[in-house]
Design an enzyme around this catalytic site. Structure first.
Site, PDB file in Angstrom:
ATOM      1  N   ASP A  11      30.257  55.983  35.788  1.00 15.83           N
ATOM      2  CA  ASP A  11      29.946  54.873  36.704  1.00 15.83           C
ATOM      3  C   ASP A  11      28.514  54.845  37.247  1.00 15.83           C
ATOM      4  OD1 ASP A  11      32.644  54.709  36.247  1.00 15.83           O
ATOM      5  OD2 ASP A  11      33.233  54.523  38.342  1.00 15.83           O
ATOM      6  N   ASP A  53      33.116  51.052  36.238  1.00 15.86           N
ATOM      7  CA  ASP A  53      34.048  50.371  37.109  1.00 15.86           C
ATOM      8  C   ASP A  53      33.913  48.892  36.751  1.00 15.86           C
ATOM      9  OD1 ASP A  53      35.813  51.340  39.049  1.00 15.86           O
ATOM     10  OD2 ASP A  53      34.533  50.743  40.730  1.00 15.86           O
ATOM     11  N   HIS A  55      35.851  45.653  37.717  1.00  9.49           N
ATOM     12  CA  HIS A  55      36.938  45.040  38.489  1.00  9.49           C
ATOM     13  C   HIS A  55      36.995  43.523  38.355  1.00  9.49           C
ATOM     14  CE1 HIS A  55      37.739  48.813  40.412  1.00  9.49           C
ATOM     15  NE2 HIS A  55      36.657  48.841  41.162  1.00  9.49           N
ATOM     16  N   SER A  61      41.410  47.158  45.508  1.00 11.42           N
ATOM     17  CA  SER A  61      40.632  48.129  46.293  1.00 11.42           C
ATOM     18  C   SER A  61      39.640  47.429  47.226  1.00 11.42           C
ATOM     19  CB  SER A  61      39.877  49.087  45.370  1.00 11.42           C
ATOM     20  OG  SER A  61      38.758  48.451  44.775  1.00 11.42           O
ATOM     21  N   HIS A  72      32.818  45.266  44.681  1.00 12.70           N
ATOM     22  CA  HIS A  72      31.787  45.982  43.909  1.00 12.70           C
ATOM     23  C   HIS A  72      32.166  45.957  42.438  1.00 12.70           C
ATOM     24  CE1 HIS A  72      34.963  48.937  44.623  1.00 12.70           C
ATOM     25  NE2 HIS A  72      34.614  49.448  43.454  1.00 12.70           N
ATOM     26  N   LYS A  97      37.205  50.523  33.267  1.00 14.52           N
ATOM     27  CA  LYS A  97      38.411  50.865  34.042  1.00 14.52           C
ATOM     28  C   LYS A  97      38.468  50.032  35.313  1.00 14.52           C
ATOM     29  CE  LYS A  97      35.898  54.539  36.390  1.00 14.52           C
ATOM     30  NZ  LYS A  97      35.908  53.979  37.741  1.00 14.52           N
ATOM     31  N   GLU A 104      44.304  50.782  41.347  1.00 15.12           N
ATOM     32  CA  GLU A 104      43.028  51.490  41.470  1.00 15.12           C
ATOM     33  C   GLU A 104      42.906  52.423  40.278  1.00 15.12           C
ATOM     34  OE1 GLU A 104      40.107  51.672  41.841  1.00 15.12           O
ATOM     35  OE2 GLU A 104      39.761  51.974  43.971  1.00 15.12           O
ATOM     36  N   ALA A 137      30.968  58.385  41.781  1.00 16.41           N
ATOM     37  CA  ALA A 137      30.479  59.201  42.880  1.00 16.41           C
ATOM     38  C   ALA A 137      31.258  60.512  42.890  1.00 16.41           C
ATOM     39  CB  ALA A 137      30.713  58.447  44.210  1.00 16.41           C
ATOM     40  N   CYS A 141      35.107  58.937  41.729  1.00  8.85           N
ATOM     41  CA  CYS A 141      35.359  58.813  40.290  1.00  8.85           C
ATOM     42  C   CYS A 141      34.991  60.063  39.504  1.00  8.85           C
ATOM     43  CB  CYS A 141      34.675  57.567  39.747  1.00  8.85           C
ATOM     44  SG  CYS A 141      35.485  56.070  40.389  1.00  8.85           S
TER      45      CYS A 141
HETATM   46  C1  VGL Z   1      34.093  54.466  42.857  1.00  9.02           C
HETATM   47  C2  VGL Z   1      34.788  53.770  44.935  1.00  9.02           C
HETATM   48  C3  VGL Z   1      35.336  52.630  44.386  1.00  9.02           C
HETATM   49  C4  VGL Z   1      33.362  55.486  42.027  1.00  9.02           C
HETATM   50  C5  VGL Z   1      34.654  53.338  42.293  1.00  9.02           C
HETATM   51  O1  VGL Z   1      32.873  55.149  40.933  1.00  9.02           O
HETATM   52  O2  VGL Z   1      33.281  56.664  42.482  1.00  9.02           O
HETATM   53  N1  VGL Z   1      34.179  54.681  44.173  1.00  9.02           N
HETATM   54  N2  VGL Z   1      35.264  52.431  43.069  1.00  9.02           N
HETATM   55 ZN    ZN Z   2      35.829  50.545  42.233  1.00  5.95          ZN
END
Ligand code: VGL
Ligand code: ZN
Length: 197
Positions: A11, A53, A55, A61, A72, A97, A104, A137, A141
């Site tokens: 990500d 990510d 979405h 989420s 996001h 994903k 989630e 992060a 993830c």
């Molecule tokens: C993530 C919060 C929401 C990540 C993804 O990639 O860590 N964190 N969606």
């Molecule tokens: Zn996300």
């Protein structure tokens, strides 16, 4: 069994970098480090997988639906793009994903390739049994990806300088690292890939 490694980059997208919708502090600092690893992977002929990510606009989420996050990484929007300097080339496989509006999906192992192949199958098909993991992060993830990898049976080395945390609560990223180590992940500290031969 001989070790066959792959690099899994989690990500590294605009929305997780400074200026993005869910910015990780200095998230973009991972880019040069991960790029060095991508170049090493190419040199060693290791497979390289990058997750994103991805979405729908009304993902569960998002706060609008009672989730913890601002909107996001909405698919096909600029925020969902990879960091512009990340070395994503044709030989790098992309796994998307979080596309199901009602589920989630933090782990890259929830991701599927363009042709719908899950990450674990893609790695197994290449004989991979060890992963180097970096990205964003640390406390979401990256952690979910590393714990899934260990549970499936991969050996995992986490790129200590190639990850950054959200730290919704102070110390979350450190706790995530501890959890990963407790389940068997190795931490690699160097700024650049170690030479193993
Ligand atoms: C993530 C919060 C929401 C990540 C993804 O990639 O860590 N964190 N969606
Ligand atoms: Zn996300």
């Amino acid at each position: 069994m001989p070790e066959m490694s792959a690099l899994v980059v989690v990500d590294v997208q605009r929305d997780f970098c400074p200026g993005g919708a869910l910015a990780v502090s200095r998230g973009d600092a991972v880019v040069p480090i991960i790029n060095a690893w991508i170049q090493r992977a190419w040199g060693e002929e290791w497979p390289v997988a990058v997750s994103r990510d991805w979405h729908p606009a009304q993902h569960c989420s998002f706060r609008s639906r009672g989730g913890p996050w601002p909107p996001h990484c909405v698919a096909e929007t600029p925020g969902a793009q990879f960091h512009p300097e990340l070395l994503v080339r044709a030989s790098v496989r992309v796994f998307s994903k979080g596309s199901d509006p009602d589920r989630e999906a933090y782990s890259a192992f929830d991701g599927v390739s363009e042709v719908g192949q899950p990450l674990a199958l893609w790695l197994r098909a290449r004989g991979v049994n060890h992963l180097y993991v970096g990205g964003l992060a640390t406390d979401y993830c990256v952690k979910a990806t590393v714990l899934d990898a260990l549970a499936i049976g991969f050996g995992v080395s986490v790129l200590r300088r190639g990850i950054r945390g959200v730290n919704v609560h102070p110390g979350d990223a450190e706790a995530a690292l501890k959890a990963m180590r407790a389940r068997g992940a190795r931490l690699i500290d160097g700024l650049t890939p170690p030479r193993e031969r």
